[in-house]
Design a protein around this motif. Structure first.
Motif, PDB file in Angstrom:
ATOM      1  N   ALA A 106      76.890  79.366  73.093  1.00  0.00           N
ATOM      2  CA  ALA A 106      76.229  78.683  71.984  1.00  0.00           C
ATOM      3  C   ALA A 106      75.301  79.657  71.272  1.00  0.00           C
ATOM      4  CB  ALA A 106      75.442  77.485  72.495  1.00  0.00           C
ATOM      5  N   GLU A 107      75.191  79.477  69.969  1.00  0.00           N
ATOM      6  CA  GLU A 107      74.250  80.276  69.179  1.00  0.00           C
ATOM      7  C   GLU A 107      72.883  80.196  69.850  1.00  0.00           C
ATOM      8  OE1 GLU A 107      73.564  82.916  66.807  1.00  0.00           O
ATOM      9  OE2 GLU A 107      75.130  81.794  65.780  1.00  0.00           O
ATOM     10  N   GLY A 108      72.234  81.321  70.002  1.00  0.00           N
ATOM     11  CA  GLY A 108      70.910  81.344  70.607  1.00  0.00           C
ATOM     12  C   GLY A 108      70.893  81.416  72.123  1.00  0.00           C
ATOM     13  N   SER A 109      72.046  81.458  72.771  1.00  0.00           N
ATOM     14  CA  SER A 109      72.046  81.524  74.234  1.00  0.00           C
ATOM     15  C   SER A 109      71.528  82.895  74.695  1.00  0.00           C
ATOM     16  CB  SER A 109      73.434  81.250  74.807  1.00  0.00           C
ATOM     17  OG  SER A 109      74.248  82.398  74.722  1.00  0.00           O
ATOM     18  N   PRO A 110      70.790  82.917  75.796  1.00  0.00           N
ATOM     19  CA  PRO A 110      70.264  84.193  76.300  1.00  0.00           C
ATOM     20  C   PRO A 110      71.362  85.224  76.593  1.00  0.00           C
ATOM     21  CG  PRO A 110      69.150  82.366  77.382  1.00  0.00           C
ATOM     22  CD  PRO A 110      70.284  81.778  76.583  1.00  0.00           C
ATOM     23  N   GLU A 111      72.492  84.793  77.126  1.00  0.00           N
ATOM     24  CA  GLU A 111      73.546  85.750  77.471  1.00  0.00           C
ATOM     25  C   GLU A 111      74.168  86.361  76.221  1.00  0.00           C
ATOM     26  OE1 GLU A 111      75.600  88.042  80.298  1.00  0.00           O
ATOM     27  OE2 GLU A 111      73.790  86.819  80.429  1.00  0.00           O
ATOM     28  N   LEU A 112      74.355  85.567  75.184  1.00  0.00           N
ATOM     29  CA  LEU A 112      74.857  86.099  73.912  1.00  0.00           C
ATOM     30  C   LEU A 112      73.870  87.128  73.371  1.00  0.00           C
ATOM     31  CD1 LEU A 112      76.758  86.096  71.430  1.00  0.00           C
ATOM     32  CD2 LEU A 112      75.374  84.192  70.543  1.00  0.00           C
ATOM     33  N   HIS A 113      72.597  86.778  73.369  1.00  0.00           N
ATOM     34  CA  HIS A 113      71.567  87.698  72.887  1.00  0.00           C
ATOM     35  C   HIS A 113      71.596  89.006  73.685  1.00  0.00           C
ATOM     36  CE1 HIS A 113      67.811  89.176  71.244  1.00  0.00           C
ATOM     37  NE2 HIS A 113      67.361  89.325  72.484  1.00  0.00           N
ATOM     38  N   ARG A 114      71.727  88.897  74.977  1.00  0.00           N
ATOM     39  CA  ARG A 114      71.763  90.071  75.858  1.00  0.00           C
ATOM     40  C   ARG A 114      72.959  90.961  75.529  1.00  0.00           C
ATOM     41  NH1 ARG A 114      73.997  91.293  80.731  1.00  0.00           N
ATOM     42  NH2 ARG A 114      72.737  92.400  82.238  1.00  0.00           N
ATOM     43  N   HIS A 115      74.144  90.365  75.365  1.00  0.00           N
ATOM     44  CA  HIS A 115      75.344  91.149  75.040  1.00  0.00           C
ATOM     45  C   HIS A 115      75.168  91.922  73.734  1.00  0.00           C
ATOM     46  CE1 HIS A 115      78.460  88.634  77.510  1.00  0.00           C
ATOM     47  NE2 HIS A 115      77.655  89.326  78.275  1.00  0.00           N
ATOM     48  N   ILE A 116      74.666  91.238  72.715  1.00  0.00           N
ATOM     49  CA  ILE A 116      74.528  91.864  71.395  1.00  0.00           C
ATOM     50  C   ILE A 116      73.421  92.918  71.409  1.00  0.00           C
ATOM     51  CG2 ILE A 116      73.898  91.411  68.982  1.00  0.00           C
ATOM     52  CD1 ILE A 116      75.456  88.741  69.311  1.00  0.00           C
ATOM     53  N   LEU A 117      72.311  92.619  72.062  1.00  0.00           N
ATOM     54  CA  LEU A 117      71.201  93.568  72.156  1.00  0.00           C
ATOM     55  C   LEU A 117      71.656  94.864  72.824  1.00  0.00           C
ATOM     56  CD1 LEU A 117      68.119  93.899  71.636  1.00  0.00           C
ATOM     57  CD2 LEU A 117      67.768  93.059  73.966  1.00  0.00           C
ATOM     58  N   SER A 124      73.317 102.406  68.470  1.00  0.00           N
ATOM     59  CA  SER A 124      72.294 103.122  67.705  1.00  0.00           C
ATOM     60  C   SER A 124      71.643 104.271  68.465  1.00  0.00           C
ATOM     61  CB  SER A 124      71.222 102.136  67.212  1.00  0.00           C
ATOM     62  OG  SER A 124      70.529 101.571  68.300  1.00  0.00           O
ATOM     63  N   HIS A 125      72.014 104.463  69.729  1.00  0.00           N
ATOM     64  CA  HIS A 125      71.474 105.548  70.555  1.00  0.00           C
ATOM     65  C   HIS A 125      72.626 106.275  71.244  1.00  0.00           C
ATOM     66  CE1 HIS A 125      68.009 102.859  70.094  1.00  0.00           C
ATOM     67  NE2 HIS A 125      67.271 103.951  70.231  1.00  0.00           N
ATOM     68  N   PRO A 126      73.328 107.147  70.525  1.00  0.00           N
ATOM     69  CA  PRO A 126      74.495 107.810  71.108  1.00  0.00           C
ATOM     70  C   PRO A 126      74.191 108.629  72.363  1.00  0.00           C
ATOM     71  CG  PRO A 126      74.153 108.501  68.813  1.00  0.00           C
ATOM     72  CD  PRO A 126      73.108 107.493  69.137  1.00  0.00           C
ATOM     73  N   GLU A 127      72.987 109.169  72.454  1.00  0.00           N
ATOM     74  CA  GLU A 127      72.631 109.939  73.654  1.00  0.00           C
ATOM     75  C   GLU A 127      72.540 109.026  74.870  1.00  0.00           C
ATOM     76  OE1 GLU A 127      68.994 108.234  72.004  1.00  0.00           O
ATOM     77  OE2 GLU A 127      70.625 109.310  71.034  1.00  0.00           O
ATOM     78  N   GLU A 128      72.032 107.823  74.670  1.00  0.00           N
ATOM     79  CA  GLU A 128      71.966 106.851  75.760  1.00  0.00           C
ATOM     80  C   GLU A 128      73.369 106.354  76.116  1.00  0.00           C
ATOM     81  OE1 GLU A 128      69.289 105.952  77.596  1.00  0.00           O
ATOM     82  OE2 GLU A 128      68.168 107.455  76.476  1.00  0.00           O
ATOM     83  N   ALA A 129      74.194 106.155  75.105  1.00  0.00           N
ATOM     84  CA  ALA A 129      75.575 105.742  75.358  1.00  0.00           C
ATOM     85  C   ALA A 129      76.304 106.806  76.173  1.00  0.00           C
ATOM     86  CB  ALA A 129      76.306 105.471  74.037  1.00  0.00           C
ATOM     87  N   ALA A 130      76.060 108.071  75.857  1.00  0.00           N
ATOM     88  CA  ALA A 130      76.698 109.162  76.611  1.00  0.00           C
ATOM     89  C   ALA A 130      76.225 109.158  78.067  1.00  0.00           C
ATOM     90  CB  ALA A 130      76.407 110.507  75.949  1.00  0.00           C
ATOM     91  N   GLU A 159      69.392  97.168  82.777  1.00  0.00           N
ATOM     92  CA  GLU A 159      68.123  96.455  82.619  1.00  0.00           C
ATOM     93  C   GLU A 159      67.067  97.344  81.966  1.00  0.00           C
ATOM     94  OE1 GLU A 159      67.745  93.229  82.759  1.00  0.00           O
ATOM     95  OE2 GLU A 159      69.850  93.167  83.333  1.00  0.00           O
ATOM     96  N   CYS A 160      67.038  98.619  82.315  1.00  0.00           N
ATOM     97  CA  CYS A 160      66.096  99.546  81.669  1.00  0.00           C
ATOM     98  C   CYS A 160      66.417  99.689  80.184  1.00  0.00           C
ATOM     99  CB  CYS A 160      66.139 100.921  82.344  1.00  0.00           C
ATOM    100  SG  CYS A 160      65.396 100.948  83.982  1.00  0.00           S
ATOM    101  N   ALA A 161      67.701  99.826  79.860  1.00  0.00           N
ATOM    102  CA  ALA A 161      68.110  99.935  78.452  1.00  0.00           C
ATOM    103  C   ALA A 161      67.758  98.671  77.686  1.00  0.00           C
ATOM    104  CB  ALA A 161      69.606 100.228  78.362  1.00  0.00           C
ATOM    105  N   LEU A 162      67.942  97.516  78.296  1.00  0.00           N
ATOM    106  CA  LEU A 162      67.600  96.258  77.625  1.00  0.00           C
ATOM    107  C   LEU A 162      66.095  96.154  77.377  1.00  0.00           C
ATOM    108  CD1 LEU A 162      70.054  93.823  79.431  1.00  0.00           C
ATOM    109  CD2 LEU A 162      69.985  94.328  76.965  1.00  0.00           C
ATOM    110  N   ARG A 163      65.291  96.621  78.320  1.00  0.00           N
ATOM    111  CA  ARG A 163      63.829  96.604  78.118  1.00  0.00           C
ATOM    112  C   ARG A 163      63.468  97.475  76.907  1.00  0.00           C
ATOM    113  NH1 ARG A 163      63.554  96.184  83.676  1.00  0.00           N
ATOM    114  NH2 ARG A 163      63.419  98.411  84.068  1.00  0.00           N
ATOM    115  N   LEU A 164      64.075  98.669  76.832  1.00  0.00           N
ATOM    116  CA  LEU A 164      63.811  99.553  75.692  1.00  0.00           C
ATOM    117  C   LEU A 164      64.269  98.912  74.385  1.00  0.00           C
ATOM    118  CD1 LEU A 164      64.880 102.967  77.273  1.00  0.00           C
ATOM    119  CD2 LEU A 164      62.548 102.239  76.692  1.00  0.00           C
ATOM    120  N   ALA A 165      65.436  98.295  74.418  1.00  0.00           N
ATOM    121  CA  ALA A 165      65.967  97.651  73.218  1.00  0.00           C
ATOM    122  C   ALA A 165      65.066  96.508  72.764  1.00  0.00           C
ATOM    123  CB  ALA A 165      67.380  97.132  73.487  1.00  0.00           C
TER     124      ALA A 165
END
Length: 170
Positions: A106-117, A124-130, A159-165
Motif C-alpha cells: 500500500a502507498e505509504g507502507s514502511p517496506e515500500l518506503h524502505r525499498h525505494i529509499l 545516487s552514491h555509486p561508490e557505495e553501490a560498488a 541498515e547503515c546505508a538506510l540510516r545515511l539515506a
C-alpha cells in the motif's frame, strides 16, 4: 546442498526484463495499481546482483488487496501472503516467466518506503553501490548455497546505508 548463490555482473537486460514484466502486470491490474516500482539490486545501474528482478506494485490501500490478488492470480501469479513482512504481500512468479519477485504494498507502507529509499541511495552514491556489490560477491563466495548467511551478512551494511539515506532526506 542448496543451489549456489549467483551474484552476476550488472546486465543491461535487467531493465528490459523489468519493463516487459511491468507491462504485463499493468495490463492485468488496470486502475487497481497506482504505480509499479523497479526495486532491488538489479534496479541499480552497474551493481552486481542475483539476476532476479524485484518489483513493488503500489496500491492505494490494503482494501484493494483482494481485487489485486484476483487480477494477479488471473495471469498466473500465486499469492503467498506477507511472508512475515507486515504490509508487503508476496506473489510467486508465473511458470515460464523471467526470475522475479513481485510484491504488493500500500502507498505509504514502511517496506515500500524502505525499498525505494535504499534503491535511490545506491543509485545516487555509486561508490557505495560498488562497495555493496563487492560485499555481495564476497558473501556469495563464502556462503555458497547458504542464503540465510548471505542475507544476514548484508543486513548490517543495508541498515547503515538506510540510516545515511534517511539523514540525507531529512
Amino acid at each position: 546442498m542448496a543451489d549456489p548463490i549467483l551474484v552476476a555482473p550488472y546486465s543491461d537486460e535487467w531493465p528490459e526484463m523489468f519493463e516487459t514484466l511491468k507491462a504485463r502486470v499493468e495490463n492485468a491490474l488496470g486502475a487497481a495499481g497506482r504505480r509499479i516500482e523497479y526495486v532491488g539490486s538489479t534496479s541499480v545501474p552497474g551493481l552486481p546482483a542475483k539476476p532476479i528482478i524485484d518489483i513493488d506494485v503500489v496500491i492505494e490501500g490494503d482494501d484493494q488487496l483482494g481485487e489485486v490478488i484476483d487480477r494477479l492470480t488471473g495471469i498466473g501469479y500465486m499469492f503467498e501472503g506477507d511472508k512475515g513482512v507486515t504490509g508487503r504481500y508476496a506473489f510467486g512468479s508465473p511458470p515460464g516467466s523471467p526470475d522475479h519477485h513481485l510484491y504488493v504494498c500500500a502507498e505509504g507502507s514502511p517496506e515500500l518506503h524502505r525499498h525505494i529509499l535504499f534503491r535511490d541511495y545506491l543509485r545516487s552514491h555509486p561508490e557505495e553501490a560498488a562497495a555493496y556489490g563487492e560485499l555481495k560477491q564476497q558473501l556469495a563466495r563464502r556462503n555458497p548455497g547458504d542464503r540465510g548467511a548471505y542475507t544476514c551478512g548484508k543486513s548490517h551494511w543495508i541498515e547503515c546505508a538506510l540510516r545515511l539515506a534517511r539523514r540525507e532526506t531529512q
